[in-house]
Design a protein around this motif. Structure first.
Motif, PDB file in Angstrom:
ATOM      1  N   CYS A 448      44.256  39.941  38.637  1.00 11.59           N
ATOM      2  CA  CYS A 448      45.465  40.241  39.409  1.00 11.59           C
ATOM      3  C   CYS A 448      46.279  38.956  39.447  1.00 11.59           C
ATOM      4  O   CYS A 448      45.783  37.924  39.911  1.00 11.59           O
ATOM      5  N   LEU A 450      49.055  36.940  40.979  1.00  8.42           N
ATOM      6  CA  LEU A 450      49.866  36.906  42.199  1.00  8.42           C
ATOM      7  C   LEU A 450      51.048  35.940  42.021  1.00  8.42           C
ATOM      8  O   LEU A 450      51.058  35.109  41.113  1.00  8.42           O
ATOM      9  N   ASN A 474      37.655  39.981  44.254  1.00 10.45           N
ATOM     10  CA  ASN A 474      37.225  41.095  45.088  1.00 10.45           C
ATOM     11  C   ASN A 474      36.688  42.184  44.152  1.00 10.45           C
ATOM     12  O   ASN A 474      36.510  41.942  42.963  1.00 10.45           O
ATOM     13  N   ALA A 475      36.447  43.367  44.708  1.00 10.55           N
ATOM     14  CA  ALA A 475      35.816  44.412  43.900  1.00 10.55           C
ATOM     15  C   ALA A 475      36.693  44.849  42.734  1.00 10.55           C
ATOM     16  O   ALA A 475      36.194  45.393  41.738  1.00 10.55           O
ATOM     17  N   THR A 476      37.985  44.617  42.818  1.00 10.50           N
ATOM     18  CA  THR A 476      38.902  45.073  41.773  1.00 10.50           C
ATOM     19  C   THR A 476      39.139  44.037  40.681  1.00 10.50           C
ATOM     20  O   THR A 476      39.173  44.354  39.502  1.00 10.50           O
ATOM     21  N   CYS A 477      39.339  42.797  41.092  1.00 11.12           N
ATOM     22  CA  CYS A 477      39.839  41.827  40.127  1.00 11.12           C
ATOM     23  C   CYS A 477      39.637  40.395  40.600  1.00 11.12           C
ATOM     24  O   CYS A 477      39.248  40.151  41.729  1.00 11.12           O
ATOM     25  N   SER A 479      41.922  37.405  41.473  1.00 19.41           N
ATOM     26  CA  SER A 479      43.331  37.090  41.729  1.00 19.41           C
ATOM     27  C   SER A 479      43.573  35.630  41.421  1.00 19.41           C
ATOM     28  O   SER A 479      42.757  34.782  41.758  1.00 19.41           O
TER      29      SER A 479
HETATM   30  C1  LIG Z   1      41.859  42.832  45.403  1.00 15.02           C
HETATM   31  O1  LIG Z   1      42.951  41.961  45.405  1.00 15.02           O
HETATM   32  C2  LIG Z   1      44.112  42.459  44.785  1.00 15.02           C
HETATM   33  C3  LIG Z   1      45.167  41.378  44.765  1.00 15.02           C
HETATM   34  O2  LIG Z   1      45.344  40.827  46.012  1.00 15.02           O
HETATM   35  C4  LIG Z   1      44.593  43.708  45.525  1.00 15.02           C
HETATM   36  O3  LIG Z   1      45.716  44.250  44.883  1.00 15.02           O
HETATM   37  C5  LIG Z   1      43.474  44.713  45.523  1.00 15.02           C
HETATM   38  O4  LIG Z   1      43.838  45.858  46.261  1.00 15.02           O
HETATM   39  C6  LIG Z   1      42.210  44.115  46.112  1.00 15.02           C
HETATM   40  N1  LIG Z   1      41.110  45.065  45.975  1.00 15.02           N
HETATM   41  C7  LIG Z   1      40.291  45.334  46.993  1.00 15.02           C
HETATM   42  C8  LIG Z   1      39.221  46.309  46.716  1.00 15.02           C
HETATM   43  O5  LIG Z   1      40.394  44.790  48.073  1.00 15.02           O
END
Ligand SMILES: *[C@@H]1O[C@H](CO)[C@@H](O)[C@H](O)[C@H]1NC(C)=O
Ligand SMILES: *[C@@H]1O[C@H](CO)[C@@H](O)[C@H](O)[C@H]1NC(C)=O
Ligand SMILES: *[C@@H]1O[C@H](CO)[C@@H](O)[C@H](O)[C@H]1NC(C)=O
Ligand SMILES: *[C@@H]1O[C@H](CO)[C@@H](O)[C@H](O)[C@H]1NC(C)=O
Length: 538
Positions: A448, A450, A474-477, A479
């Motif tokens: 991600c 930013l 975090n679980a997604t990416c 940053s």
């Molecule tokens: C992880 O961080 C990104 C960027 O800040 C955000 O868009 C995303 O929703 C976050 N994912 C979680 C699971 O919190």
């Protein structure tokens, strides 16, 4: 002294924080494995030091696989797996000066073997030392502790999911005996591919100084595809590890074959045909390692090219030179009128005092000199996990300044530093080995990007010394946020500057190869992760 202790604790933390958190009762007994099959060849012995917190019985399958593969090649190999105090060999061997307790444990195990019929020969020819993970680090220290200029205590060393010293008399290049470095692709901890690249570079150095045959037989560095760190100690799941992609039986067999092949190349009793077969196996494994790690070395070369000394004796950052073109945002035809030479500064004080400048060339082109620098993660006593730069700092001219000097207008204005981070990731993806890219694309957490974070008051020293590239997973990416310092042409102090701290392509590759494949936990600031671990444990 205090430093030594602290460093050792960090070492425990790094190898064993991925292991179980409780302090296991050390009720292991020395394990002695007699050679399999009868052999008339001289008796050899392998002392196998267990990893941190791992009960020694979890190495029995691996040791037996090594023995079985050795027996097929007429090597009469005994193995002992000593029980070590508190299952943490590092407590018994904190440094080459303080290693008597671990040596004592190894000798006690050998005495048990003598009771079972092992005939001790000449240690420097018949006695081999091995270790997995923290056990490999201890084995390396134990070797040094009992070495003297006139006598070597072991015939050689085998480190699995581990490594020897990074520099000095006992780095891979200078190590006085043969050393096998046997690591794995899906190691989630300290012996990950990115870290292994340090010894891979040393293997390459030996290839060019002493020849391919010598490097292969004496100092092979191998990353086995699709295995994980746990595969060396089946039954003891190492938390923080990556999922293996081969079954355990295959992994165990492969480890056995690899170690046996290395031993064959050292034995004067092995036949020419056996040696050729062993060399062929190792050579194939080294070739695979090469295609895995070459991308990482290339990515590191983008951080800094020490040999490019056109404007700084400390080299240049090819990444910064490219980034200057990016932030200028010129059309292709105007971009062709820009030549960038970067000057690298190892010390951030020198980065502070370096300011990008330009010279107009006679042909309507300009020569820009940018300033580059890299920062790294802490690596106390070789316990750093990530060898890539934590950030590439580039001091560049702003697009406005470049446009003014070229007497043109930019095609793209306000190019943010985050564009450089996207570029770093695209470079990593272009360089990556096919297995890295496929696995990352199907299982890895991505990136991600930013918005840039502006340095307060555009204060140069704050940008240099305080503001760091932020990486947070975090679980997604993962940053990534760049600190930026940007001045207008009519500003008082260093007008027309654009400073960015960027993600390194090598850091991106490390993420693709290793941590992106873990299920992301709570959000974690990675820039401080290693330092924080150290603080908790000291
Ligand atoms: C992880 O961080 C990104 C960027 O800040 C955000 O868009 C995303 O929703 C976050 N994912 C979680 C699971 O919190
Ligand atoms: C590592 O591989 C072994 C064997 O395949 C497996 O049992 C273990 O769960 C793996 N570790 C992780 C974290 O997946
Ligand atoms: C192998 O090496 C040992 C130790 O150097 C030596 O005693 C022995 O004679 C050698 N054997 C052969 C077959 O060369
Ligand atoms: C321009 O930059 C180079 C490299 O940083 C430096 O050596 C040189 O002194 C600078 N020139 C001027 C006029 O500041």
């Amino acid at each position: 002294m205090r430093y030594q202790t602290a460093a050792s604790l960090v070492l425990v933390a790094c190898f064993s924080s991925v292991v179980v958190p409780f302090a296991a009762a050390a009720d292991d007994e020395h394990i002695v494995l007699k050679p399999q099959g009868s052999s008339s060849t001289p008796q050899k012995m392998l002392v196998f030091i267990p990893g941190g917190k791992v009960p020694n019985q979890h190495y029995e399958a691996t040791a037996r696989a090594i023995q079985a593969a050795a027996a097929e090649k007429q090597i009469n190999l005994w193995v002992v797996i000593p029980a070590v105090f508190q299952r943490l060999c590092i407590i018994s061997c904190t440094s080459p000066k303080i290693c008597a307790p671990l040596h004592g444990a190894a000798e006690a195990a050998l005495t048990v073997a003598q009771g079972q019929g092992w005939a001790r020969g000449t240690d420097s020819e018949d006695l081999w030392l091995a270790g997995h993970s923290l056990g490999g680090v201890c084995a390396n220290t134990l070797f040094q502790a009992y070495s003297s200029p006139s006598a070597l205590p072991y015939a050689g060393l085998i480190v699995m999911g581990s490594y020897v010293d990074e520099t000095g008399d006992h780095d891979l290049v200078n190590f006085p005996t043969p050393v096998l470095t046997l690591n794995v692709e899906l190691d989630g901890g300290l012996a990950r591919p990115g870290k292994t690249s340090v010894w891979w570079r040393q293997h390459l150095e030996l290839m060019s100084s002493k020849g391919e045959g010598y490097a292969l037989a004496n100092k092979p560095v191998i990353v086995l595809p699709e295995l994980n760190h746990t595969n060396f100690c089946p039954g003891f799941d190492v938390p923080g590890d990556l999922p293996a992609e081969v079954d355990q039986a295959t992994a165990t067999g492969l480890i056995g074959q690899s170690v046996a092949a290395f031993l064959v190349l050292q034995m004067n009793t092995s036949s020419t045909a056996e040696k050729a077969a062993a060399a062929a196996l190792l050579s194939e494994q080294v070739a695979w390692t090469k295609q895995l790690l070459t991308p990482y070395l290339k990515a590191q070369d983008l951080e800094r090219m020490p040999s490019d000394t056109k404007i700084s004796a400390e080299g240049a950052s090819p990444f910064c030179a490219h980034a200057q073109h990016m932030v200028a945002g010129m059309s292709d035809s105007d971009d062709a009128r820009i030549e960038v030479q970067d000057g690298f500064h190892v010390d951030s004080q020198n980065l502070e005092h370096c300011h990008p400048n330009w010279t107009s060339l006679n042909d309507g082109r300009i020569l820009i000199r940018s300033c580059g620098h890299t920062d790294y993660y802490p690596d106390i006593s070789n316990t750093g996990t990530i060898t890539a730069a934590s950030e590439i700092a580039c001091k560049m001219l702003s697009s406005d300044r470049v446009a003014e000097q070229l007497k043109t207008v930019a095609a793209v204005t306000n190019v943010p530093c985050s564009e450089g981070n996207r570029y770093a990731v695209s470079v990593a993806e272009q360089l990556a080995a096919p297995s890295t890219l496929e696995r990352f694309r199907s299982q890895g957490r991505g990136w991600c990007f930013l918005d840039d974070a502006h340095t307060a008051g555009n204060i140069g020293p704050l940008w240099v010394f305080k503001d760091a590239l932020q990486l947070e997973e975090n679980a997604t990416c993962m940053s990534v946020t760049s600190p930026v310092l940007f001045t207008e042409l009519d500003d008082q102090i260093y007008p027309g500057s654009h400073y960015c701290k960027f993600l390194s392509p090598a850091r991106a590759l490390d993420w693709m190869m290793t941590d992106s494949l873990k299920p992301g936990k709570k959000s974690q600031k990675l820039t401080e992760a290693t330092a924080a671990t150290a603080e908790i444990l000291i």
